[in-house]
Scaffold this active site. Structure first.
Site: not given
Ligand code: G3P
Length: 221
Positions: A85
């Site tokens: 990533k």
């Molecule tokens: O891992 C990437 C993403 O899914 C993170 O989500 O919940 O931290 O906005 P969030």
């Protein structure tokens, strides 16, 4: 469409994988920090849980292209199922171009605009992670609109990058993502656990079992 779990907790990944629906795992530095164990151990444990064709996304920490490239090369050598990533910054897009030209799968993360998604795809990203929930948190409809735009752009030019619907806030987003034609959705365990919930399924099953009990019948065989 594939479903991944968004987690860096091997126990959570193991429990979720037992459900039989998953094809991969995404992590990020925040999730890794929460897991409370050495990262190398976490990665080894998760690699031992996922299937031979599945995918594990691990994020680089460097902010400059050279650092991202060297971290990405190191991470990708751990296992062929690892996707690296990198953020949707200018440095990240340059790193994507270099890493993908070396055959390394790149997951461009923190994508909030169609232009960032287009740049990631042109640079050869394997996954383009749209942070739908974080946009929806700011203004309802904007995250879903982004998914529609990116799907259209990738279709227009037959761009091979996979759209990864990330930052999921509610279980209804899974079906919504499927309707919009995303390739992958990554879901936190607590939301994944709700995927099969419906009060009529629960009450219907209770009634079937009560009626069966009353009937005193036995299953044949
Ligand atoms: O891992 C990437 C993403 O899914 C993170 O989500 O919940 O931290 O906005 P969030």
């Amino acid at each position: 469409m594939q479903i991944f779990i968004d987690s860096a907790d091997p126990n959570e990944v193991r429990q979720a994988y037992a459900g039989g629906l998953l094809s991969g795992v995404t992590t990020n530095p925040s999730l890794a920090g929460k897991s409370g164990k050495p990262y190398a151990e976490t990665v080894t444990e998760i690699l031992n849980i996922i299937g031979p064709e599945d995918s594990l996304s691990l994020e680089t920490i460097a902010t400059e292209t050279a650092g991202m490239v060297s971290e990405g090369q190191r991470l990708s050598q751990l296992d062929h199922r690892i996707a690296v990533k990198v953020p949707a910054t200018p440095a990240g897009i340059q790193a994507t171009k270099i890493l993908s030209s070396q055959g390394i799968k790149v997951n461009v993360t923190l994508v909030f605009t169609a232009n960032q998604a287009l740049a990631a795809a042109l640079a050869g990203a394997h996954f383009v992670s749209l942070f739908v929930g974080r946009l929806e948190d700011k203004r309802q409809g904007t995250g879903i609109e982004l998914v529609k735009e990116v799907r259209q752009i990738f279709n227009n030019y037959m761009l091979a990058s996979r759209i990864l619907f990330a930052s999921v806030r509610k279980v209804q987003m899974i079906a919504e993502a499927a309707k919009l034609g995303v390739d992958v959705i990554t879901v936190p365990k607590e939301i994944l656990d709700q995927m099969l919930n419906h009060p009529l399924t629960t009450s219907g099953l209770n009634k079937f079992l009560q009626d069966w009990e009353k009937s005193k019948l036995q299953l044949p065989g």
